[in-house]
Design a protein around this motif. Sequence first.
Motif, short mmCIF file in Angstrom:
data_model
loop_
_atom_site.label_atom_id
_atom_site.label_comp_id
_atom_site.label_asym_id
_atom_site.label_seq_id
_atom_site.Cartn_x
_atom_site.Cartn_y
_atom_site.Cartn_z
N PHE A 1 0.84 -1.20 0.00
CA PHE A 1 0.00 0.00 0.00
C PHE A 1 0.87 1.25 0.00
O PHE A 1 0.65 2.19 -0.77
CB PHE A 1 -0.93 -0.01 1.22
CG PHE A 1 -2.18 0.75 1.00
CD1 PHE A 1 -3.32 0.11 0.51
CD2 PHE A 1 -2.22 2.11 1.23
CE1 PHE A 1 -4.48 0.84 0.26
CE2 PHE A 1 -3.38 2.84 0.99
CZ PHE A 1 -4.51 2.20 0.51
N LEU B 1 1.16 4.19 -2.88
CA LEU B 1 0.99 5.62 -2.60
C LEU B 1 2.18 6.42 -3.14
O LEU B 1 2.02 7.52 -3.68
CB LEU B 1 0.85 5.87 -1.08
CG LEU B 1 -0.43 5.36 -0.43
CD1 LEU B 1 -0.38 5.58 1.08
CD2 LEU B 1 -1.66 6.07 -1.01
N GLU C 1 1.79 6.66 -6.89
CA GLU C 1 0.77 7.68 -7.21
C GLU C 1 1.35 9.08 -7.12
O GLU C 1 1.17 9.91 -7.99
CB GLU C 1 -0.38 7.58 -6.20
CG GLU C 1 -1.35 6.46 -6.46
CD GLU C 1 -2.56 6.55 -5.53
OE1 GLU C 1 -2.41 7.13 -4.44
OE2 GLU C 1 -3.62 6.05 -5.91
N GLU C 2 2.05 9.32 -6.02
CA GLU C 2 2.56 10.66 -5.79
C GLU C 2 3.60 11.02 -6.85
O GLU C 2 3.59 12.12 -7.40
CB GLU C 2 3.16 10.77 -4.39
CG GLU C 2 3.43 12.21 -4.04
CD GLU C 2 4.06 12.39 -2.67
OE1 GLU C 2 4.08 11.42 -1.89
OE2 GLU C 2 4.56 13.49 -2.41
N GLN D 1 -3.95 8.64 -9.69
CA GLN D 1 -4.68 8.05 -8.56
C GLN D 1 -5.28 6.72 -9.01
O GLN D 1 -5.99 6.64 -10.01
CB GLN D 1 -5.79 9.00 -8.09
CG GLN D 1 -6.66 8.38 -7.00
CD GLN D 1 -6.74 9.24 -5.76
OE1 GLN D 1 -6.92 10.43 -5.86
NE2 GLN D 1 -6.61 8.62 -4.59
N PHE D 2 -4.95 5.67 -8.27
CA PHE D 2 -5.51 4.35 -8.57
C PHE D 2 -6.87 4.21 -7.91
O PHE D 2 -7.18 4.92 -6.95
CB PHE D 2 -4.57 3.24 -8.06
CG PHE D 2 -3.22 3.24 -8.75
CD1 PHE D 2 -3.13 3.08 -10.14
CD2 PHE D 2 -2.05 3.40 -8.02
CE1 PHE D 2 -1.88 3.09 -10.77
CE2 PHE D 2 -0.83 3.40 -8.64
CZ PHE D 2 -0.72 3.25 -10.02
N VAL E 1 -9.86 1.94 -5.79
CA VAL E 1 -9.84 1.05 -4.64
C VAL E 1 -9.41 -0.36 -5.08
O VAL E 1 -8.55 -0.99 -4.45
CB VAL E 1 -11.23 0.98 -3.97
CG1 VAL E 1 -11.24 -0.03 -2.84
CG2 VAL E 1 -11.64 2.35 -3.47
N MET F 1 -5.70 -0.81 -6.08
CA MET F 1 -4.77 -0.80 -4.95
C MET F 1 -4.50 -2.23 -4.47
O MET F 1 -3.40 -2.53 -4.02
CB MET F 1 -5.31 0.03 -3.78
CG MET F 1 -5.35 1.52 -4.02
SD MET F 1 -3.75 2.27 -4.40
CE MET F 1 -3.12 2.59 -2.75
N ARG G 1 -10.48 7.01 -0.94
CA ARG G 1 -9.91 5.80 -1.56
C ARG G 1 -9.10 5.02 -0.52
O ARG G 1 -9.28 3.80 -0.35
CB ARG G 1 -9.04 6.19 -2.77
CG ARG G 1 -8.79 5.09 -3.79
CD ARG G 1 -7.71 4.10 -3.38
NE ARG G 1 -6.54 4.73 -2.79
CZ ARG G 1 -5.55 5.26 -3.49
NH1 ARG G 1 -5.58 5.24 -4.79
NH2 ARG G 1 -4.52 5.80 -2.87
N ALA H 1 -9.98 1.33 0.73
CA ALA H 1 -9.01 0.29 0.38
C ALA H 1 -8.23 -0.20 1.59
O ALA H 1 -7.76 -1.33 1.60
CB ALA H 1 -8.04 0.83 -0.67
#
Lengths: 78, 564
Positions: free
Chosen positions: A39, A43, A46-47, A52-53, A55, A58, B155, B159
């Motif tokens: 996770f 993140l 993404e950053e 942005q993925f 739910v 992820m 999200r 998640a």
Amino acid sequence: MKKSLPELLREVFPKAQFDAADPKLGVESFPEWDSLGHFNFMLQVEEHFGVQFTVEEMSELKALPEIKAALASRGVAA
Amino acid sequence: MDIRLTATSFLMPGNGAWRSLGDAHGLDFGAFGDWPHVLSDPSLQAAVAWVVFLDDVADPEASDGADLDALLASVLGPLDARIDRASQQPMIVAWASPASSSVIEAARTPSASRRLASRFETALYERAQHAPALHVIPLDQVFAKSGRDRCFDSRNYYAAHCRLSVAGLGSLAGALGEVLHRLTAPARKVLVLDCDNTLWGGVVGEDGVGGLTLGQDGTGSAYVDFQRAIRRLAGRGTVLALASKNEEADVWSVFDSHPGMALKRQDIAAWRINWSEKSDNIAALAEELGIGLDSMAFWDDNPIERETVRTAMPQVHVFDCPKHVIDWPKALLECADFARFEVTAEDRRKTALYKARAEFVTELTGRTDRVSFLRSIQLRPEALAIEPASLARATQLCAKTNQFNLRAARHSATDLTEIARTDGAIALLARLSDRFGDHGIVGLAIARPTSDPAVAFLDTFLLSCRVLGRHLEAWMLDACVRPLRERGVRFLAGEFIPRERNAMAAGFLGEHGFAALDALSAGDRDQVATAIGGLAHGGKLYVADLKTLDIPHLEIYSDEKVAA
């Protein structure tokens, strides 16, 4: 300058032992890359790429080729 | 609907941000700052929106306490006038809190900004109960939406059950870091300020008092706001000093005669205005104020001066001030360097107290007959009990007194309350005033009972550095010993525990009639050692026999009654 996915892996898991050249790296490839580690890695991805993925993504994108494909579908080359 | 807007600062009429509102309603912005007139104008037959930035109408530090009622009454007066006329026209009050300070200042009690905002909010909703046309828009809530949108992440919640985004996690960690930092490192005590291009724009020696940028619209008012931010820190216990390369008379002429100066001469506790190196001057200021370099911070617009000071004295915090003065007030107020959990009455008067110390040291140094000098300065000590009103100061003394402190036991407020309630315990705060001023509460002494009613243990004995040199420690010891004697206590045991900075207290017990525990006769020694068993913490142990104890230096206070 965009970093590669293995470079981001190195940032998130600075002490982990892994072969950055292995194209199939994924969750559980090394002990630190567990579900929580994953996770935090996602993140970071993404950053870094400004995406942005969802739910589902992820949890479902478990290896570098899948993550690469999901980035490509957003027009991002990684 | 036609609406008359009026605000405590400018709203930029004509800006594109107003367009869609203007398409739907008739907007009239009136003239800048016309809100008192607009609200109390009986002829105005339109809906009114009053936009209030509390920063424009109140200084949270200055208006704390009783003044607040008067201030709120004057700010809300025009609105009340409109409510009283029972206007049927809608009234909207959109308001925002004052700028907030470090999160540390909200950790133990609501911050001054918060207190002001909450009183204003209560006052508005009280009025809304009786005025059906009044509507309130809390702008804090509106603006917080941007922050929440950034910090919360649905999200991540769905998640991984994490409510926060990475940015939100970062903000949370940052706030925890600030509070934890203050739990381990005390706030800095002194802010040393440059003058030219720091307190005002321009160089007074070249531009003259009249040529400075200070108080005019634009950058000039940013310098004023920076000075106000500095005063706000001073009001919360930060001592101010100047280190400026200048002619001293030039600097004071700005302080005395420039109408834009928010800082006054009396706000400055000490100064070095000369052509020497700033690091030398900062060292001299530390000496004069009796404060370590690690308690000082330095603000200078000149990066070369900053770098020189940083290299010469790494203990001093040198601000990397933002490039433009318009960003300085916020940077200073938000920095954690000076933020304290609690502000006591002593803190609010810090500058005066340190000034008094500097004057005392200067006079004492010039005297050879110290006893008659001390007897002449009208020393007035007073012993106070630890009670709710003095508890915050007692806790602060325990936490912050590093130098004259025998054991440096860092008692919490809860511990102190419990100790003060213990049967047979002596707990007294010493307050002192003299010709140099009211020094406030400066000492704490605690003697605890032991398992043996004939033996007491000096748990805490500390004195703030700013009154050293007056032998107040002898008076405090006497104030402890008297009631112990009345209770039939024979031995008072004391302990010196060496800490990083308390070497100056090492000789105190020996010099005030105590003997080393080992020097006692075997019987007395065993009696005392058994009695204090679990209380001592491995320091050097001393004992005073209260039958024969003769405390030196009390002649200085011989005219004073012990008020315990």
